[in-house]
Write an enzyme that holds these catalytic residues in place. Structure first.
Site, PDB file in Angstrom:
ATOM      1  N   HIS A 298       0.836  -1.206   0.000  1.00  0.00           N
ATOM      2  CA  HIS A 298       0.000   0.000   0.000  1.00  0.00           C
ATOM      3  C   HIS A 298       0.870   1.256   0.000  1.00  0.00           C
ATOM      4  CE1 HIS A 298      -2.147   3.138   2.442  1.00  0.00           C
ATOM      5  NE2 HIS A 298      -3.077   2.899   1.531  1.00  0.00           N
TER       6      HIS A 298
ATOM      7  N   GLU B  10       2.169   1.836  -3.461  1.00  0.00           N
ATOM      8  CA  GLU B  10       1.113   2.398  -4.316  1.00  0.00           C
ATOM      9  C   GLU B  10       1.057   3.922  -4.169  1.00  0.00           C
ATOM     10  OE1 GLU B  10      -3.102   3.745  -3.599  1.00  0.00           O
ATOM     11  OE2 GLU B  10      -2.970   1.644  -2.982  1.00  0.00           O
ATOM     12  N   HIS B  11       1.090   4.397  -2.929  1.00  0.00           N
ATOM     13  CA  HIS B  11       1.074   5.841  -2.687  1.00  0.00           C
ATOM     14  C   HIS B  11       2.265   6.528  -3.341  1.00  0.00           C
ATOM     15  CE1 HIS B  11      -1.895   6.916   0.687  1.00  0.00           C
ATOM     16  NE2 HIS B  11      -2.255   5.724   0.245  1.00  0.00           N
TER      17      HIS B  11
ATOM     18  N   GLU C 230      -3.897   8.219   7.869  1.00  0.00           N
ATOM     19  CA  GLU C 230      -4.912   7.376   7.216  1.00  0.00           C
ATOM     20  C   GLU C 230      -5.216   6.154   8.074  1.00  0.00           C
ATOM     21  OE1 GLU C 230      -5.101   4.577   3.237  1.00  0.00           O
ATOM     22  OE2 GLU C 230      -4.008   6.479   3.085  1.00  0.00           O
TER      23      GLU C 230
END
Length: 427
Positions: A66, A69-70, A141
């Site tokens: 993840h 991906e960012h 987040e």
């Protein structure tokens, strides 16, 4: 390009595997002004323990897929968001347990946007300073999700059902697990899992297949890639039984939330077998608990169910589970009536007329969903990694029998494989 025609659906799919190993699928659709493209790698949060090219095994921190991906959206001189925005495109990305996808949709400048998509995913740039900055952003987040009751009831259920398998670990990781991530780790994961041979590009909508095909070929030929890596993924042996029967949490909610899960016992299915299991399970759940079922109508009228009540089945080669639930004033009673309904349904069986009606309905819903470019693109690539062809859904549904559904009900909906997650009010 190879051409596959699905006469029953009036669809024609074009496929080509490029010399660098990238699988390209094009699905032009007449009458559509929008084009939707998704560039997907078979790499998700579960892939934290692996071996590359028969060398030493590698363990990376939870949440790194993840995180990667960012970071791919950020380049040395700009954010890729600006590139898409200038061209009027909508864009997004997501990481799941098994894959990471980058996508855009646009009605204009499709070729320019497609080039942006291919280039930014295939040209990584990470610096230590930007990695450190991202830890704070992703940390916020993570904290936001920790306070989200809908997310909490879901992840707690996975942790209850699974004792060792990494599906029990949150996709974004925790603040503690992302802290050690470095740019070198990101490059290592990128070079392992983002080789074209591990990826699929799918484009659907109103475009010229010859122009788009030539753009993709030219773009990929202009880039150099090392030989395709040999990737071994390692996963722990997951016990058959659930880890905990009940997990509770307390957050700010007006009404309790509950999810009931049934853990899959038999795994390692692939292709047609896997698709049949998914479709059979969803038919069964709709017959037992769908909006038109007597169960739903009775307990909705009584106020035990709210409009949030829903169910789904997650179907992968290495794991699977059913989840059903929602908001309810009495979680314990909902567990009781659901387990009682399953027992009674197993005893009485499902009638043929209801089964045939629901099967026709599922076929109709699928055919209507082919008008959604987003559905086609995301479902196609998700299925492809499991050896499933999206356009085999109708023929597979047509083959499913009432006996298949009743056997599935007996095999899958077992109390021994059931776990419950509840989020109650803090008060």
């Amino acid at each position: 390009m190879k051409t596959v025609t699905f006469d029953q659906l009036n669809e024609t799919l074009y496929h080509e595997k490029l010399p660098n190993g990238l699988s390209v699928y094009l699905l032009p659709k007449e009458g559509f002004s929008k084009t939707y493209a998704v560039f997907t790698t078979r790499y998700g949060s579960n892939d934290s323990h692996f071996r590359l090219n028969n060398q030493e095994t590698i363990n990376v921190p939870d949440g790194i897929a993840h995180f990667l991906e960012h970071k791919l959206f950020e380049k040395e001189d700009r954010d890729v968001f600006q590139d898409f925005s200038r061209n009027g495109a909508s864009y997004n990305a997501f990481t799941s347990f098994n894959r990471t996808a980058y996508l855009f949709s646009s009605t204009d400048k499709v070729e320019e946007n497609l080039k942006i998509l291919l280039d930014f995913v295939q040209e990584p740039y990470f610096s230590e300073a930007s990695v450190e900055k991202e830890k704070g952003i992703i940390g916020q987040e993570i904290q936001m999700y920790d306070d989200n009751p809908d997310w909490k009831v879901y992840v707690n259920l996975l942790k209850a059902m699974y004792q060792k398998y990494p599906v029990r670990i949150e996709i974004a990781g925790t603040i503690e697990t992302i802290t050690p991530i470095t740019k070198d780790m990101l490059y290592q994961c990128y070079e392992t899992f983002y080789h074209p041979s591990n990826m699929v590009l799918f484009v659907v909508g109103g475009f010229d297949k010859d122009q788009i095909g030539e753009l993709i070929r030219s773009n990929q030929q202009a880039k150099s890639f090392p030989p395709a890596p040999i990737i071994e993924r390692f996963f722990p042996d997951e016990p058959t039984e659930v880890g905990e029967k009940l997990v509770e949490a307390h957050l700010s909610v007006a009404i309790p939330k509950i999810y009931i899960g049934f853990k899959e016992v038999k795994n390692q299915l692939f292709g047609e077998e896997l698709l049949k299991r998914e479709l059979t399970t969803k038919l069964m759940l709709e017959l037992l608990f769908g909006n038109s079922s007597s169960f739903y109508q009775r307990y909705y009228d009584e106020g035990l169910l709210t409009e949030s009540f829903d169910f789904d089945y997650s179907n992968e080669t290495d794991y699977g589970y059913t989840i059903l639930g929602g908001d309810t004033p009495d979680p314990e009673k909902l567990v009781s009536v659901i387990t009682q309904e399953i027992k009674e349904a197993k005893a009485r069986g499902i009638d043929e007329e209801s089964f045939q009606r629901q099967k026709r309905r599922r076929i109709g819903l699928f055919l209507r969903s082919l008008n959604s470019l987003e559905f086609i693109a995301n479902q196609f690539t998700s299925y492809k990694f499991n050896g499933i062809d999206l356009f085999e859904i109708v023929p597979t549904l047509e083959k499913i029998t009432l006996e298949d559904v009743q056997k599935r009900m007996h095999d899958h909906l077992q109390e021994s494989q059931m776990a419950v997650s509840i989020v109650r009010s803090q008060a």
